[in-house]
Design an enzyme around this catalytic site. Structure first.
Site, mmCIF file in Angstrom:
data_model
loop_
_atom_site.group_PDB
_atom_site.id
_atom_site.type_symbol
_atom_site.label_atom_id
_atom_site.label_comp_id
_atom_site.label_asym_id
_atom_site.label_seq_id
_atom_site.Cartn_x
_atom_site.Cartn_y
_atom_site.Cartn_z
ATOM 1 N N ARG A 163 0.828 -1.230 0.000
ATOM 2 C CA ARG A 163 0.000 0.000 0.000
ATOM 3 C C ARG A 163 0.858 1.276 0.000
ATOM 4 O O ARG A 163 0.524 2.262 0.646
ATOM 5 C CB ARG A 163 -0.915 0.056 1.231
ATOM 6 C CG ARG A 163 -1.975 -1.015 1.312
ATOM 7 C CD ARG A 163 -3.008 -0.857 0.186
ATOM 8 N NE ARG A 163 -4.195 -1.635 0.440
ATOM 9 C CZ ARG A 163 -4.330 -2.920 0.141
ATOM 10 N NH1 ARG A 163 -3.335 -3.570 -0.436
ATOM 11 N NH2 ARG A 163 -5.452 -3.554 0.381
ATOM 12 N N SER A 235 -10.763 -0.778 3.219
ATOM 13 C CA SER A 235 -9.959 -0.932 4.445
ATOM 14 C C SER A 235 -9.582 0.443 4.976
ATOM 15 O O SER A 235 -8.979 1.240 4.266
ATOM 16 C CB SER A 235 -8.657 -1.678 4.143
ATOM 17 O OG SER A 235 -8.932 -2.951 3.638
ATOM 18 N N GLU A 331 -4.995 3.571 6.566
ATOM 19 C CA GLU A 331 -4.700 3.412 5.151
ATOM 20 C C GLU A 331 -5.367 4.539 4.364
ATOM 21 O O GLU A 331 -4.903 4.951 3.313
ATOM 22 C CB GLU A 331 -5.248 2.055 4.673
ATOM 23 C CG GLU A 331 -4.558 1.527 3.438
ATOM 24 C CD GLU A 331 -5.506 1.278 2.303
ATOM 25 O OE1 GLU A 331 -5.065 1.421 1.151
ATOM 26 O OE2 GLU A 331 -6.674 0.954 2.548
HETATM 27 N N1 EPU Z 1 -10.836 -11.205 9.947
HETATM 28 C C1 EPU Z 1 -11.594 -11.314 11.101
HETATM 29 N N2 EPU Z 1 -12.550 -10.363 11.357
HETATM 30 C C2 EPU Z 1 -12.789 -9.348 10.513
HETATM 31 C C3 EPU Z 1 -12.003 -9.231 9.337
HETATM 32 C C4 EPU Z 1 -11.033 -10.177 9.072
HETATM 33 O O1 EPU Z 1 -11.434 -12.226 11.898
HETATM 34 O O2 EPU Z 1 -13.667 -8.539 10.808
HETATM 35 C C5 EPU Z 1 -9.817 -12.241 9.644
HETATM 36 C C6 EPU Z 1 -10.262 -13.134 8.502
HETATM 37 O O3 EPU Z 1 -11.057 -14.182 8.932
HETATM 38 C C7 EPU Z 1 -8.945 -13.585 7.925
HETATM 39 C C8 EPU Z 1 -8.029 -12.406 8.127
HETATM 40 O O4 EPU Z 1 -8.641 -11.625 9.168
HETATM 41 O O5 EPU Z 1 -8.421 -14.664 8.679
HETATM 42 C C9 EPU Z 1 -7.788 -11.595 6.865
HETATM 43 O O6 EPU Z 1 -9.031 -11.081 6.380
HETATM 44 P P1 EPU Z 1 -9.286 -10.775 4.812
HETATM 45 O O7 EPU Z 1 -8.961 -11.946 3.989
HETATM 46 O O8 EPU Z 1 -10.670 -10.221 4.706
HETATM 47 O O9 EPU Z 1 -8.217 -9.688 4.424
HETATM 48 P P2 EPU Z 1 -7.642 -8.409 5.168
HETATM 49 O O10 EPU Z 1 -6.237 -8.662 5.504
HETATM 50 O O11 EPU Z 1 -8.548 -8.014 6.291
HETATM 51 C C10 EPU Z 1 -6.678 -7.254 3.020
HETATM 52 C C11 EPU Z 1 -6.772 -5.947 2.291
HETATM 53 C C12 EPU Z 1 -8.071 -5.851 1.515
HETATM 54 C C13 EPU Z 1 -8.108 -6.987 0.505
HETATM 55 C C14 EPU Z 1 -7.989 -8.315 1.279
HETATM 56 C C15 EPU Z 1 -7.856 -9.488 0.342
HETATM 57 C C16 EPU Z 1 -5.485 -4.366 3.606
HETATM 58 C C17 EPU Z 1 -5.505 -3.170 4.470
HETATM 59 N N3 EPU Z 1 -6.677 -4.844 3.232
HETATM 60 O O12 EPU Z 1 -7.718 -7.311 4.000
HETATM 61 O O13 EPU Z 1 -8.046 -4.611 0.790
HETATM 62 O O14 EPU Z 1 -9.299 -6.977 -0.253
HETATM 63 O O15 EPU Z 1 -6.788 -8.320 2.081
HETATM 64 O O16 EPU Z 1 -6.582 -9.486 -0.228
HETATM 65 O O17 EPU Z 1 -4.408 -4.856 3.274
HETATM 66 C C18 EPU Z 1 -8.762 -2.335 0.722
HETATM 67 O O18 EPU Z 1 -7.573 -2.020 0.720
HETATM 68 O O19 EPU Z 1 -9.679 -1.477 0.726
HETATM 69 C C19 EPU Z 1 -9.126 -3.749 0.822
HETATM 70 C C20 EPU Z 1 -10.388 -4.137 0.917
#
Ligand code: EPU
Length: 336
Positions: A163, A235, A331
């Site tokens: 990012r 995010s 972010e």
């Molecule tokens: N999780 C929870 N509770 C929540 C959210 C997530 O327990 O409320 C857990 C999930 O179960 C999973 C882990 O956290 O084990 C990761 O969650 P997820 O796969 O949804 O991805 P993220 O790391 O929360 C990042 C990006 C997203 C992108 C996804 C998929 C950032 C800041 N965010 O989210 O990007 O879509 O990975 O690659 O890196 C964005 O930047 O706007 C965005 C949506």
């Protein structure tokens, strides 16, 4: 054509749905137009926006907001293996992804259904499901605001990381991005290791560009609010990175905590998980809250001001720090 507006409502230009105005708003549709507008350069307060999907306006903006409406996609090089596609910065991001998938050019399919425009993909190095836009970017063309000089940044010049790019660091606020060139593969290899992506793709009949796009769209739809229904900026926080020893002590205390080891030995944590465990899914405020399927996304529950969102985000940061000793960084680009 260049359009200039005064005391202009930014409501249609921020997916958070925050009411704010810009003193001046300038929209241009070609490099010549913006060069003509800038003349010898502009040195007042300025901000360049794309689709407004990563912005939080806390006040009205005193100065000039630039928005690119430069369209068009052009193949500038083709070999047996690859395509170099030069794209106008005002092109809608998902229209670009849909077009490349339709053409059978691989690379961007994991980045389906991300709101925003092409110019911003280079600034914040948008990423999802194991792919970051910066990996595919070979060149970024800009006009420097202060002296209206055209510049080119190679992939290496852009200094992409999670990012992050040079346009968020040393070159922050200095450029209007006019075109971005992407390297796409004619014989795509698929990246399906993130979460349940490969499972979803199998359900759809196996790995093709169209199936990967469809699977990503379905996963996103289930987890993330659609900006035309619920105001948010995706995010709100970045996933925090901690050192291995600290990660180990956290894992001992919280065995279910998701942890992703990075190549340099550090460990990336999931901000969404940390926020959920602090109870924020169950404690919405009147105008703001976190999304029920993804706590990393702060939402406007209707009528929120930028200040309310910012105060809410600060309370989240404080609670995560208190419970886990981890510092979350925003972010979203806060415009104060
Ligand atoms: N999780 C929870 N509770 C929540 C959210 C997530 O327990 O409320 C857990 C999930 O179960 C999973 C882990 O956290 O084990 C990761 O969650 P997820 O796969 O949804 O991805 P993220 O790391 O929360 C990042 C990006 C997203 C992108 C996804 C998929 C950032 C800041 N965010 O989210 O990007 O879509 O990975 O690659 O890196 C964005 O930047 O706007 C965005 C949506």
């Amino acid at each position: 054509m260049t359009k200039v507006f005064n005391t202009y409502s930014l409501l249609p230009h921020n997916t958070f749905g925050i009411k704010a105005t810009a003193e001046n708003f300038v929209e241009f549709s070609s490099v010549d137009d913006i060069m003509a507008f800038l003349g010898n350069g502009y040195n007042g307060n300025s901000l360049v926006i794309g689709g407004g999907s990563n912005l939080l306006f806390v006040n009205d903006f005193n100065g000039t907001i630039f928005h690119s409406a430069i369209m068009g996609m052009e193949v500038v090089k083709e070999t047996e293996e690859e395509i170099l596609l030069r794209v106008g910065s005002g092109v809608n991001w998902d229209e670009l992804v849909a077009y490349t998938v339709e053409k059978g050019w691989g690379g961007l399919e994991n980045l389906s259904a991300i709101p925003g425009e092409v110019g911003a993909s280079a600034v914040q190095n948008v990423g999802a499901y194991g792919v970051e836009a910066g990996e595919l970017i070979v060149r970024v063309e800009t006009v420097r605001i202060s002296d209206a000089v055209c510049q080119e940044f190679s992939h290496d010049d852009c200094d992409f990381s999670y990012r992050h790019s040079i346009f968020k660091a040393a070159e922050k606020g200095k450029h209007i991005i006019t075109h971005v060139t992407y390297r796409l593969a004619k014989n795509p290899t698929f990246k399906l290791t993130y979460g349940n992506l490969s499972e979803k793709v199998e359900e759809l009949g196996g790995a093709t560009l169209a199936n990967v796009r469809k699977a990503v769209c379905e996963i996103r739809e289930a987890k993330l609010p659609s900006p035309d229904k619920i105001g948010s900026a995706g995010s709100f926080f970045m996933n925090p990175v901690v050192d291995a020893r600290f990660a180990e002590s956290l894992a001992k205390e919280y065995p279910a905590m998701p942890q992703y080891p990075l190549p340099n030995g550090d460990v990336k944590l999931s901000a969404g998980w940390l926020i959920e465990k602090c109870g924020w899914k169950d404690t919405p405020h009147e105008h703001v809250g976190v999304y029920r399927h993804q706590a990393l996304v702060v939402i406007n529950r209707g009528g929120a001001t930028g200040k309310e969102v910012l105060d809410f985000a600060s309370a989240i940061i404080e609670s995560v720090k208190k419970k886990f000793g981890v510092t979350l960084n925003m972010e979203v680009n806060v415009i104060d």
